[in-house]
Enzyme design. Structure first.
Site, PDB file in Angstrom:
ATOM      1  CD  GLU A  49      29.838   9.619 -35.999  1.00  0.00           C
ATOM      2  OE1 GLU A  49      31.071   9.294 -35.321  1.00  0.00           O
ATOM      3  OE2 GLU A  49      29.012  10.076 -35.717  1.00  0.00           O
ATOM      4  N   GLY A  50      32.404   6.324 -40.932  1.00  0.00           N
ATOM      5  CA  GLY A  50      33.112   5.148 -41.345  1.00  0.00           C
ATOM      6  C   GLY A  50      32.642   3.787 -41.234  1.00  0.00           C
TER       7      GLY A  50
END
Length: 592
Positions: A397-398
């Site tokens: 998620e990043g």
């Protein structure tokens, strides 16, 4: 989630972007957000149900970790308990949880097992979040009832070989063919890939080499040409299904386009921002469980005739774990509150919650294992599994590295735009003296206030409890230092600041620390007021005040270190050494 405020700041106000301008938008974070009575009652029942489901299975989780799979009958139990329906609206059979209630639910699941939390979280946080945020009424009616029951489990499909954080580099293509889109490409490391039947897929609509046109599509497993790969053999969260997704001439109906045709990048970013409170909640749950285990271990293990809990260095670890857990919970709760209140500009704050919570979880997992000593290294105990499970959070998620750049560059945007306006005004000051003078005056006032410590209305706290005055003043000083540093870095580097990743990283770390500090300030303020209302002035806030004092000391120390290192550092030597390692393919020296 409720939040009574004395004023109503615009919902497009970002606390951190304002902070970089030297402005403290206290109405955004005060008072600290709380659950309504109805939410608390509903959530209490859900939390108890989760414990009833998962606590009896504590001995099974290590076996599922080794096997690398959640048993199908357990997935059925998750469906039966409604854990795939958490954020789906009631009219489609869901529980309609807001961000705060959802985050708290993920927290409870993660206290038991990370693979289970990721399975549930990937479905609601990102897998079907695009449908929730951008879906048409027809799309929602068609898919949400089955998503709520878990008949359809959802997955988010963005990452590809060679295209992770750089979403614009994906190669999967979508070509319009009459009433359909023809999708071709491969997706990598898809959480829930092997058990999902609903995929949010991102593809290029302008050809594989076109970086500008990205679209999101609803793809289902029953479409011809959709296949998934083998279960990935992972370091952690091993029982969660992670696979590749293959799309071979998949004909997707045009009505399955999710959001605007060329708006896929915005869809992806909104999904990730909106779902980050779930990931943060999971981190907080794991930290609470780790602290409980570490305390029990410290009390029961004896050396030299006394429990190791009596030793200062063990207490230092336990105390820091307590601080980290409180801070992470405060930040995650604050961001969830912003979402629930309808704020639209919370991307920086959400990114901070992800970076901070994942990193303090890693520290807590490491320290809990250290307290357990040799036992912590053995698979018989849960510590090594929790440590392995925790490691992925700083990547998916990043990645935290990319998010740090995002935090700093996005938060500094308003200052950059002001400096650009100043530059344009200087060029045209004689042609448009009134306009030019207005911009110059605004900038001059802000610069003077930063340089002299002049307190403008928005540069100070006015609503914090008076017992927090010194803590508030410390925050105000550091805010002024941050705004001065941002101004100086942008004037020095201009548009080239995006290339100055060392300086940007330092600014991001200051921003992370200040947002965490602000959330703790807000939470302790609320605790003081609640204690007063109950007739016990400040009694319930004794230990939270200790946490605040610790946070203030640690944040002040780190902020000063980062500020000093912006101009005086070892960056050039580090870069030269990295270049040398790249030239010689590794480490060139040996004592032989």
């Amino acid at each position: 989630m409720t939040k009574e405020a004395t004023s109503n700041p615009p919902r497009d106000t970002s606390f951190m972007r304002s902070l970089c301008m030297g402005e403290i938008e206290e109405d955004v974070i005060l008072p600290f957000p709380t659950l309504s009575d109805d939410e608390r009652e509903t959530l209490g029942a859900v939390v108890n149900s989760i414990d009833d489901l998962l606590k009896p299975l504590e001995s099974e989780f290590p076996k599922w970790d080794v096997a690398g799979e959640l048993p199908p009958e357990f997935i059925d139990k998750l469906r039966e308990f409604g854990l795939f329906s958490l954020v789906i609206p009631e009219e489609h059979g869901g529980m309609a949880f807001g961000s705060a209630a959802y985050s708290r639910t993920l927290q409870q699941i993660a206290r038991h097992d990370a693979s289970v939390a990721v399975t549930v979280g990937a479905h609601s946080s990102i897998g079907m979040r695009g449908l929730l945020l951008f879906g048409t009424e027809e799309q929602r009616a068609r898919y949400m009832p089955r998503l709520a029951t878990g008949e359809l489990i959802a997955a988010f499909c963005l990452t590809e070989p060679g295209a992770g954080s750089d979403a614009a580099s994906i190669k999967t293509t979508a070509v319009r063919d009459g009433d359909h889109w023809l999708l071709n490409g491969n997706k990598l490391w898809i959480t829930n890939g092997g058990i999902a039947d609903f995929f949010t897929v991102f593809a290029k609509t302008g050809g594989a080499e076109n970086r500008g046109k990205l679209a999101a599509f609803i793809v289902t497993r029953d479409m011809e040409g959709v296949t998934t790969g083998k279960h990935e053999d992972k370091m952690g969260i091993r029982a969660n299904s992670t696979t590749s997704l293959y799309l071979d001439n998949v004909r997707v109906p045009a009505e399955n386009l999710l959001g605007p045709e060329n708006g896929g990048f915005k869809v992806a970013m909104n999904i990730l921002n909106s779902g980050r409170s779930g990931l943060g909640g999971g981190c907080v749950g794991a930290m609470k469980a780790l602290l409980g285990r570490a305390v029990a271990q410290a009390k029961s293990r004896k050396t030299f005739g006394q429990p190791i809990s009596e030793y200062g260095l063990i207490r230092q670890k336990l105390g820091q774990m307590m601080v980290d857990t409180y801070c992470a919970e405060s930040v995650v709760t604050m961001v969830a509150g912003l979402v629930d209140q309808g704020y639209t500009e919370y991307a920086v704050e959400a990114a901070i919650s992800k970076v901070y919570s994942t990193e303090v979880l890693w520290r807590s997992a490491d320290e809990a294992l250290q307290i357990a000593a040799g036992n912590g290294y053995m698979r018989e105990y849960p510590y090594e599994r929790v440590l392995r499970d925790a490691r992925i959070n700083r990547i998916f998620e990043g990645t935290n590295e990319v998010l740090r750049l995002f935090i700093a560059l996005t938060a500094m945007r308003d200052v950059g735009e002001q400096l650009q306006g100043l530059s344009r005004s200087l060029k045209g000051a004689f042609n448009h003296p009134i306009k030019g003078f207005g911009v110059l005056s605004s900038y001059a006032i802000r610069r003077a206030s930063l340089a002299t410590g002049l307190r403008r209305p928005k540069s100070v706290f006015t609503r914090l409890d008076e017992r927090l005055v010194e803590d508030a003043r410390a925050f105000e000083r550091m805010t002024r230092d941050l705004a001065t540093a941002v101004d100086r870095v942008l004037r020095k580097h201009g548009k080239r600041v995006i290339e100055r990743q060392f300086a940007t990283r330092r600014l991001a770390d200051i921003m992370i620390d200040l947002f965490v500090y602000s959330c703790v300030l807000s939470r302790v303020d609320a605790t003081l007021r609640a204690s007063d209302a109950q007739g016990a002035p400040g009694d319930d806030a004794i230990h939270p005040l200790e946490i605040l004092a610790t946070v203030r000391f640690q944040v002040e120390r780190r902020v000063q270190k980062h500020l000093a290192a912006i101009d005086h550092n070892e960056d050039e030597s580090i870069k030269k050494l990295a270049a040398h390692a790249l030239d010689v393919d590794g480490y060139p020296w040996d004592v032989l």
